[in-house]
Design a protein around this motif. Structure first.
Motif, mmCIF file in Angstrom:
data_model
loop_
_atom_site.group_PDB
_atom_site.id
_atom_site.type_symbol
_atom_site.label_atom_id
_atom_site.label_comp_id
_atom_site.label_asym_id
_atom_site.label_seq_id
_atom_site.Cartn_x
_atom_site.Cartn_y
_atom_site.Cartn_z
ATOM 1 N N ARG A 73 -31.713 -13.535 6.422
ATOM 2 C CA ARG A 73 -30.787 -13.866 7.508
ATOM 3 C C ARG A 73 -29.551 -12.971 7.474
ATOM 4 O O ARG A 73 -29.052 -12.557 8.528
ATOM 5 C CB ARG A 73 -30.354 -15.332 7.404
ATOM 6 C CG ARG A 73 -31.411 -16.285 7.934
ATOM 7 C CD ARG A 73 -30.969 -17.717 7.773
ATOM 8 N NE ARG A 73 -31.922 -18.638 8.377
ATOM 9 C CZ ARG A 73 -31.833 -19.961 8.286
ATOM 10 N NH1 ARG A 73 -30.844 -20.506 7.596
ATOM 11 N NH2 ARG A 73 -32.719 -20.727 8.856
ATOM 12 N N ILE A 77 -28.146 -10.778 10.455
ATOM 13 C CA ILE A 77 -26.814 -10.993 11.032
ATOM 14 C C ILE A 77 -26.009 -9.696 11.023
ATOM 15 O O ILE A 77 -25.384 -9.326 12.028
ATOM 16 C CB ILE A 77 -26.066 -12.117 10.261
ATOM 17 C CG1 ILE A 77 -26.744 -13.471 10.549
ATOM 18 C CG2 ILE A 77 -24.598 -12.175 10.661
ATOM 19 C CD1 ILE A 77 -26.310 -14.590 9.630
ATOM 20 N N LEU A 125 -28.346 -11.847 23.843
ATOM 21 C CA LEU A 125 -27.432 -12.455 22.860
ATOM 22 C C LEU A 125 -27.189 -13.928 23.216
ATOM 23 O O LEU A 125 -27.262 -14.806 22.346
ATOM 24 C CB LEU A 125 -26.104 -11.691 22.820
ATOM 25 C CG LEU A 125 -25.023 -12.338 21.946
ATOM 26 C CD1 LEU A 125 -25.411 -12.299 20.477
ATOM 27 C CD2 LEU A 125 -23.680 -11.649 22.155
ATOM 28 N N ALA A 126 -26.934 -14.172 24.508
ATOM 29 C CA ALA A 126 -26.722 -15.552 24.953
ATOM 30 C C ALA A 126 -27.960 -16.391 24.661
ATOM 31 O O ALA A 126 -27.862 -17.535 24.204
ATOM 32 C CB ALA A 126 -26.411 -15.577 26.448
ATOM 33 N N VAL A 128 -30.218 -15.842 22.276
ATOM 34 C CA VAL A 128 -30.374 -16.044 20.824
ATOM 35 C C VAL A 128 -29.464 -17.174 20.350
ATOM 36 O O VAL A 128 -29.871 -18.035 19.557
ATOM 37 C CB VAL A 128 -30.092 -14.729 20.066
ATOM 38 C CG1 VAL A 128 -29.959 -14.989 18.565
ATOM 39 C CG2 VAL A 128 -31.206 -13.730 20.309
ATOM 40 N N ILE A 129 -28.222 -17.215 20.866
ATOM 41 C CA ILE A 129 -27.295 -18.284 20.486
ATOM 42 C C ILE A 129 -27.868 -19.642 20.904
ATOM 43 O O ILE A 129 -27.936 -20.586 20.110
ATOM 44 C CB ILE A 129 -25.906 -18.041 21.121
ATOM 45 C CG1 ILE A 129 -25.261 -16.806 20.487
ATOM 46 C CG2 ILE A 129 -25.017 -19.262 20.941
ATOM 47 C CD1 ILE A 129 -24.026 -16.312 21.200
ATOM 48 N N TYR A 130 -28.345 -19.730 22.157
ATOM 49 C CA TYR A 130 -28.941 -20.976 22.645
ATOM 50 C C TYR A 130 -30.140 -21.355 21.792
ATOM 51 O O TYR A 130 -30.302 -22.513 21.382
ATOM 52 C CB TYR A 130 -29.352 -20.808 24.110
ATOM 53 C CG TYR A 130 -30.066 -22.020 24.656
ATOM 54 C CD1 TYR A 130 -29.342 -23.083 25.176
ATOM 55 C CD2 TYR A 130 -31.454 -22.108 24.622
ATOM 56 C CE1 TYR A 130 -29.987 -24.208 25.651
ATOM 57 C CE2 TYR A 130 -32.109 -23.232 25.088
ATOM 58 C CZ TYR A 130 -31.370 -24.277 25.601
ATOM 59 O OH TYR A 130 -32.014 -25.390 26.062
ATOM 60 N N HIS A 131 -30.978 -20.355 21.518
ATOM 61 C CA HIS A 131 -32.222 -20.566 20.783
ATOM 62 C C HIS A 131 -31.942 -21.100 19.375
ATOM 63 O O HIS A 131 -32.625 -22.015 18.896
ATOM 64 C CB HIS A 131 -32.969 -19.231 20.720
ATOM 65 C CG HIS A 131 -34.365 -19.315 20.224
ATOM 66 N ND1 HIS A 131 -35.338 -20.040 20.863
ATOM 67 C CD2 HIS A 131 -34.977 -18.765 19.132
ATOM 68 C CE1 HIS A 131 -36.479 -19.930 20.193
ATOM 69 N NE2 HIS A 131 -36.285 -19.171 19.128
ATOM 70 N N LEU A 132 -30.932 -20.530 18.710
ATOM 71 C CA LEU A 132 -30.572 -20.985 17.360
ATOM 72 C C LEU A 132 -30.032 -22.417 17.407
ATOM 73 O O LEU A 132 -30.364 -23.238 16.548
ATOM 74 C CB LEU A 132 -29.541 -20.048 16.731
ATOM 75 C CG LEU A 132 -30.053 -18.660 16.329
ATOM 76 C CD1 LEU A 132 -28.914 -17.791 15.825
ATOM 77 C CD2 LEU A 132 -31.130 -18.766 15.250
ATOM 78 N N LEU A 133 -29.202 -22.702 18.409
ATOM 79 C CA LEU A 133 -28.643 -24.050 18.532
ATOM 80 C C LEU A 133 -29.749 -25.066 18.829
ATOM 81 O O LEU A 133 -29.697 -26.211 18.394
ATOM 82 C CB LEU A 133 -27.583 -24.094 19.646
ATOM 83 C CG LEU A 133 -26.296 -23.332 19.362
ATOM 84 C CD1 LEU A 133 -25.384 -23.374 20.581
ATOM 85 C CD2 LEU A 133 -25.575 -23.911 18.145
ATOM 86 N N THR A 136 -33.081 -24.070 15.595
ATOM 87 C CA THR A 136 -32.751 -23.885 14.175
ATOM 88 C C THR A 136 -31.739 -24.930 13.719
ATOM 89 O O THR A 136 -31.948 -25.622 12.724
ATOM 90 C CB THR A 136 -32.198 -22.470 13.921
ATOM 91 O OG1 THR A 136 -33.153 -21.529 14.399
ATOM 92 C CG2 THR A 136 -31.973 -22.232 12.430
ATOM 93 N N SER A 171 -35.776 -14.731 29.397
ATOM 94 C CA SER A 171 -35.193 -13.949 28.306
ATOM 95 C C SER A 171 -36.227 -13.042 27.659
ATOM 96 O O SER A 171 -35.923 -11.907 27.276
ATOM 97 C CB SER A 171 -34.603 -14.882 27.246
ATOM 98 O OG SER A 171 -33.650 -15.720 27.823
#
Lengths: 229, 274
Positions: A73, A77, A125-126, A128-133, A136, A171
């Protein structure tokens, strides 16, 4: 004899980073790391077609050694941060490089994907942030409660919500566009271009972009069609 | 044939510019684009108006002086052709042609369609040369050059420095120009000894001039009158990365970009500081 005062620009890595070419080389290397991750992630995802146990075991396996998980990770990052940092600085440079614009300028040789990297990137990027929230961290729970150990349940429950699937598919199409240019452009940025091999790289980038997007999109589509439930 | 020219008129760098339309009712299809402007200028001079300023020299497509945007494409619609070689028969009867100068921060406007491309000169002088001992001429074939190297170097050396690559690039990047200048020397044995420092110096100057970064999209190659391949940009990147890695001394200096003219200049151009 004058003494040389060493400033930030006189340190070799700083000077390399300060140049547009150095930034593009960094973007190529970090992009390659993210590209490999995207392939691995897609192959992992496809295990959903082998049933809940297989996917949940795979999820458990990835989390089995926290040190390795966080090492991977961290690399990702750092790659994302450098990739974005370089692209933002280059974008700022781009706007300064042509203060007075054209009344009209035609594009005659470039691909649509290559011209829209500055759009596909931030939207991804937007995503990925949504996807992680969503899948994950479990902070966003669109399709019911998030169960940390039950990956299969989280995926199926999430994708049964139509807008989650639609946003995902959109996406992934943008990801395909990003890869279609990025996957061959990174070779150019680190100095590899050959009249015989570069056309093969371009075709390969297009083929991989389509395959990767198709692989990812197959999951929400299968959930929506009820094939995976 | 009839044409309608819509030309960018700007008296000086600090003055405001605007498009002015000029109908051309007596254009000959065999005229070049520049000859068409010559005819227009004669008419303007006879009418006591200020002629359209445009740069030109050899008018046979090899000097790199001329160039402007025609309907949004650098050097006009014909591939591998400078505006001096572009004849009017390639346009339609009654067509409107929008002529606009190259636009980039590193190419400040001088007047009308003429821009200041001394940034290119500074990139060349920062490293676009081969250091040799002067004296008698070297023996022919004393240094052997393979056919492939000779061809690749010649392809890159075809660059005439017109600036169309910068003009067509959405990033206003000079990567194709700088790459061509680095590649045509770096490929040959005579240029190998200075390969690393050449790339470092020329790239440093290119970046100091305020050109944008290259995003490998290829618009530059599409408009290049000499069809310089995108390969030269990779050659530049390769030499730059190699040079940065192997660099032993801090030998890189840049020339401060200047856009002013010496006070002794007879040119009636804008001398005001920006």
């Amino acid at each position: 004899m004058a003494t040389t005062v060493l400033g930030a620009r006189d340190v070799r890595p700083a000077r390399f980073w300060a140049s547009t070419n150095g930034k593009k080389a960094v973007m190529a290397v970090t992009g390659a790391i993210l590209f490999l991750f995207v392939i691995g992630h897609m192959l992992g995802n496809l295990q959903i077609f082998e049933g809940p146990e297989k996917l949940n075991d795979y999820g458990h396996f990835l989390h089995s050694v926290p040190e390795i998980l966080w090492a991977v990770r961290s690399v990702l990052i750092v790659s994302v941060v450098l990739h974005i940092w370089a692209s933002v600085q280059l974008a700022v440079r781009k706007t300064k490089a042509r203060p007075v614009g054209y009344s009209h300028r035609d594009n005659i040789a470039s691909s649509y994907a290559s011209r829209t990297m500055y759009w596909s990137g931030p939207i991804l990027l937007a995503f990925v942030i949504y996807h992680l929230l969503h899948l994950t961290a479990g902070v966003i729970q669109p399709g019911g409660e998030f169960v940390p150990a039950d990956v299969y349940h989280n995926v199926v429950a999430g994708f049964q919500v139509w807008y989650v699937s639609a946003w995902y598919v959109f996406s992934m199409v943008l990801l395909a566009f990003h890869i279609r240019h990025g996957a061959w452009s990174m070779f150019q940025s680190v100095g590899f271009n050959h009249p015989r091999h570069t056309p093969i790289l371009k075709k390969g980038a297009l083929a991989l972009a389509i395959l990767i997007a198709a692989g990812y999109i197959s999951v929400p589509v299968s959930v929506m069609l009820g094939v995976v439930k | 044939m009839r044409l309608k020219l819509k030309i960018w008129r700007q008296q000086s760098r600090s003055a405001a510019g605007k498009f002015v339309s000029y109908p051309m009712d007596d254009a000959n299809p065999d005229m070049s684009m520049l000859e068409c402007l010559d005819v227009l200028n004669e008419r303007l001079i006879e009418a006591g108006e200020d002629p359209v300023a445009f740069e030109h020299d050899c008018r046979e497509g090899i000097c790199g002086s001329c160039g402007f945007m025609i309907n949004g494409v650098a050097h006009g619609p014909l591939p591998a052709t400078t505006v001096c070689q572009l004849t009017l028969r390639h346009f339609k009867e009654g067509q409107e042609l929008v002529l606009e100068p190259w636009r980039a921060r590193a190419f400040p406007l001088i007047k009308d369609l003429v821009v200041d491309r001394r940034s290119f000169d500074r990139i060349i002088s920062s490293g676009g040369y081969v250091s040799v001992s002067t004296g008698s001429a070297p023996d022919g074939n004393a240094i052997l050059v393979s056919k492939e190297s000779a061809d690749r170097a010649m392809d890159a050396a075809a660059c005439i420095g017109c600036g169309a690559c910068v003009a067509a690039c959405p990033n206003a990047s000079a990567a194709l120009f700088t790459g061509a200048k680095i590649a045509h020397l770096g490929i040959l044995p005579q240029g190998k000894p200075e390969r690393d420092v050449r790339a470092l110096r020329m790239v440093a100057q290119m970046n100091a001039e305020g050109f944008g970064g290259c995003t490998n999209i290829g618009e530059c190659t599409g408009v290049c009158p000499k069809e310089i391949p995108l390969e030269v940009i990779a050659a530049m990147n390769r030499d730059y990365i190699r040079g940065s890695w192997r660099e032993r001394d801090n030998l890189v200096t840049t020339i401060r970009p200047f856009t002013e003219w010496s006070t002794g200049s007879k040119l009636k151009v804008d001398r005001a500081t920006e």
